[in-house]
Design an enzyme around this catalytic site. Structure first.
Site, PDB file in Angstrom:
ATOM      1  N   GLU A 132      -5.885  -3.802  -1.524  1.00 12.30           N
ATOM      2  CA  GLU A 132      -6.348  -5.013  -0.295  1.00 12.30           C
ATOM      3  C   GLU A 132      -7.439  -5.405  -1.251  1.00 12.30           C
ATOM      4  O   GLU A 132      -7.475  -6.497  -0.683  1.00 12.30           O
ATOM      5  CB  GLU A 132      -6.341  -4.128   0.117  1.00 12.30           C
ATOM      6  CG  GLU A 132      -5.414  -4.089   1.572  1.00 12.30           C
ATOM      7  CD  GLU A 132      -5.468  -2.567   1.374  1.00 12.30           C
ATOM      8  OE1 GLU A 132      -5.302  -1.922   3.279  1.00 12.30           O
ATOM      9  OE2 GLU A 132      -5.692  -2.186   0.751  1.00 12.30           O
ATOM     10  N   LYS A 192     -15.583  16.896  11.298  1.00 11.26           N
ATOM     11  CA  LYS A 192     -17.085  17.256  12.142  1.00 11.26           C
ATOM     12  C   LYS A 192     -17.419  18.795  12.191  1.00 11.26           C
ATOM     13  O   LYS A 192     -16.358  18.491  13.070  1.00 11.26           O
ATOM     14  CB  LYS A 192     -17.018  16.200  12.737  1.00 11.26           C
ATOM     15  CG  LYS A 192     -18.351  16.144  13.797  1.00 11.26           C
ATOM     16  CD  LYS A 192     -18.423  14.526  14.451  1.00 11.26           C
ATOM     17  CE  LYS A 192     -19.912  14.164  15.354  1.00 11.26           C
ATOM     18  NZ  LYS A 192     -19.664  12.668  16.135  1.00 11.26           N
ATOM     19  N   TRP A 216     -21.363  15.666  10.308  1.00 12.89           N
ATOM     20  CA  TRP A 216     -20.308  15.348   9.490  1.00 12.89           C
ATOM     21  C   TRP A 216     -20.754  16.474   7.953  1.00 12.89           C
ATOM     22  O   TRP A 216     -21.465  16.561   7.083  1.00 12.89           O
ATOM     23  CB  TRP A 216     -20.123  13.518   9.226  1.00 12.89           C
ATOM     24  CG  TRP A 216     -20.180  12.963  10.247  1.00 12.89           C
ATOM     25  CD1 TRP A 216     -21.044  12.169  11.158  1.00 12.89           C
ATOM     26  CD2 TRP A 216     -18.728  12.678  10.827  1.00 12.89           C
ATOM     27  NE1 TRP A 216     -19.925  11.408  11.905  1.00 12.89           N
ATOM     28  CE2 TRP A 216     -19.236  12.015  11.701  1.00 12.89           C
ATOM     29  CE3 TRP A 216     -17.930  13.432  10.557  1.00 12.89           C
ATOM     30  CZ2 TRP A 216     -18.034  11.355  12.704  1.00 12.89           C
ATOM     31  CZ3 TRP A 216     -16.714  13.072  11.840  1.00 12.89           C
ATOM     32  CH2 TRP A 216     -16.765  11.533  12.333  1.00 12.89           C
ATOM     33  N   THR A 246       0.848  -1.320   0.650  1.00 15.93           N
ATOM     34  CA  THR A 246       0.129  -0.524   0.082  1.00 15.93           C
ATOM     35  C   THR A 246       1.120   1.312   0.237  1.00 15.93           C
ATOM     36  O   THR A 246       1.915   1.114   0.410  1.00 15.93           O
ATOM     37  CB  THR A 246      -0.934   0.305   1.425  1.00 15.93           C
ATOM     38  OG1 THR A 246       0.032   0.447   2.850  1.00 15.93           O
ATOM     39  CG2 THR A 246      -1.423  -1.344   1.325  1.00 15.93           C
TER      40      THR A 246
END
Length: 544
Positions: free
Chosen positions: A328, A438, A443, A185
């Site tokens: 992944e 937030k 949100w 990654t």
């Protein structure tokens, strides 16, 4: 009672034999510095056999990791086949990583030999002495004039193939679960993590891309993976092309927009794939070319904003199609399409639908899990953490710093994305967990805010991140890149947003940059922007 079917492994030697025997006449085009090389699949396969013999002569052990620093080319394609088909593990490495990360992944993988394109060698050679297990560096001449060190460890690729003896032995991998490829990654939030793909997962993933409701790649296609072969196996597209006999156009180091647009037109490419950053850079030059062959172009690595997909629809008559995945996940988990449930949608609604990640492809499953650990409804509104499972999804990480906290107790991968799914299974990514803002207990999606800003006619790119705020907890900050010749202002950007988002979403600070920093895989680097913001001590209302 068991079925009475032949037990044959899903392995890459089958993919190799199929390309060699059935599609030897089809072509593989490779870009190089100052030109192109065209070969047939038959020639590529013959060179692959010589490379397999050369690996034996180099003394590369079974299961050893073979590292590559290479562009998309026929030589990299030969490595894609020869390394795993002989029981070794192909370790593709992104040369755009920081030096410390490159050293880490080479040493963590314990690479035995490295194959490096000559044009990339200047970035890698200064690090060679930090690689603890590498015995040899094989240089592949891609037309660059970069200096090749006089060092006993350096081997020329073509000389290696020329010396190879007994190139005719058959490839065989008995166990389909044998490791075939390794990719780390990008490590944007910590040390890179190794993802070890099996022959089975690669073959299954390649088959999935051939399905009509995924990408529908077929023998009549000319496939151009602009997405790098050093990142998640170019989304598996080279292997899919081998399976069905599609023509393949590999841009090599020719990665500027004019060069890429020229290849798309010159070779009558029908299917292309890249991240949004690349498609955004290509759009201004596509109008200079005739591209009647293009049937589908896929965008990954992030959301597709409405302005970008509309631009492609207007310029070449084909909108961008979105897909979602991760290192992944091999990587494709979802691919957007217009299903029967959307037959009554307007053309604008269909175009917008194609810009979303879409439904999960066969053999993969998705679920959305709330803060209470329970799966939420597929209502298209309730968001939660996106989790995925399937035979092409990683079960655990590879390497010395492998962690287990990325998986649930029942074995699903926790993606770190916040998403919703509607009743037809269409996924919508709300944000990365770490990138949600937030504010006042509510949100704000940085992805939706970025897309809204990029719909401004004077804006080329936009990235949003949150900063601490004494009153609201966090507030969004927008970094904007103007289109060439345009001069948007803080107020014109905010005025544009007022009709598109809630008033409390409006960013208090808007900064105008020459460019937005990118990660090694071409995504917006929020970490880089946060570091810049802190280092420059930016204050409310300022712009640059």
């Amino acid at each position: 009672m068991l079925g009475l079917m032949q037990d044959r492994p899903l392995s890459l030697p089958h993919v190799f034999r199929r390309a060699e025997r059935c599609f030897g006449h089809k072509t593989v085009v490779s870009g190089r510095v100052g030109g192109e090389t065209t070969m047939t699949w038959a020639e590529v396969c013959a060179r692959t056999r010589r490379l397999a013999a050369a690996l034996d002569e180099l003394g590369v052990p079974a299961e050893a990791r073979v590292g590559t620093f290479a562009w998309n080319s026929h030589r990299h394609l030969e490595l894609y086949l020869a390394v795993p088909c002989t029981g070794r593990v192909l370790h593709t490495i992104n040369h755009r990583l920081f030096g410390e990360q490159i050293t880490y992944v080479v040493n963590d993988a314990a690479d035995d030999v490295l194959f490096v394109d000559r044009s990339i060698l200047p970035a890698i050679w200064p690090l060679v002495d930090t690689f603890t297990t590498v015995r040899a560096v094989v240089v592949m001449d891609d037309g660059s004039d970069a200096e090749i060190p006089e060092d006993a460890r350096v081997v020329d690729y073509e000389d290696l193939l020329g010396r190879a003896a007994n190139p005719g032995h058959e490839f065989a991998v008995a166990d389909e679960n044998t490791a075939a490829a390794l990719c780390y990654t990008s490590g944007t939030t910590g040390a890179p993590k190794g993802v070890l793909y099996s022959h089975r997962s690669i073959v299954l993933h390649a088959c999935l891309l051939l399905m009509v409701d995924t990408f529908g790649i077929n023998e009549r296609d000319v496939v151009m993976p602009i997405v790098p072969m050093f990142h998640v196996n170019a989304w598996g597209l080279p292997y899919s092309a081998m399976l069905c006999g599609a023509g393949l156009v590999l841009p090599g180091p020719a990665m500027t927009p004019p060069e890429l647009a020229g290849m798309l037109a010159r070779h009558q490419v029908t299917f292309g794939a890249a991240v949004a950053t690349v498609w955004r850079g290509l759009l201004p030059v596509l109008g200079r070319h005739d591209l009647p062959a293009v049937r589908q172009i896929v965008c990954g690595g992030g959301a597709v904003d409405e302005a970008l997909t509309r631009g492609y629809q207007d310029t070449i008559g084909v909108p961008l199609t979105n897909a979602w995945g991760m290192t992944e996940t091999s990587p494709v988990v979802t691919a957007s399409r217009v299903g029967t449930a959307h037959d009554r949608c307007t053309p604008e609604q269909r175009r917008a639908l194609l810009g979303t990640p879409g439904p999960a492809v066969p053999l993969t499953e998705v679920r959305i899990v709330g803060d209470d650990g329970r799966e939420v409804s597929w209502d298209g509104r309730t968001s939660g953490e996106l989790q995925v499972s399937g035979p092409t999804i990683v079960a655990r990480y590879f390497g010395s710093r492998a962690v287990a906290d990325g998986f649930t107790d029942d074995g699903w991968l926790r993606t770190g994305d916040v998403a919703t799914v509607d009743r037809h299974g269409y996924l919508r990514i709300v944000d990365r967990t770490k990138d949600l803002v937030k504010s006042g207990g509510e949100w704000i999606s940085s992805v939706e805010l970025e897309n809204a800003i990029m719909d401004h006619p004077d804006v080329s790119e936009a990235a949003v991140f949150g900063v601490a705020d004494e009153k609201w907890g966090e507030r969004p900050v927008a970094c904007v890149v103007a289109r060439p010749g345009a001069t948007p202002t803080v107020e014109t950007v905010r005025d544009h947003l007022r009709a598109r988002v809630a008033s409390w979403w409006l960013p208090d600070q808007v900064f105008f940059l020459d460019e937005i920093p990118k990660t090694a895989t071409g995504k917006f680097s929020k970490q880089g922007l946060r570091s810049w913001y802190v280092a420059d001590n930016r204050g409310p209302g300022k712009s640059i």
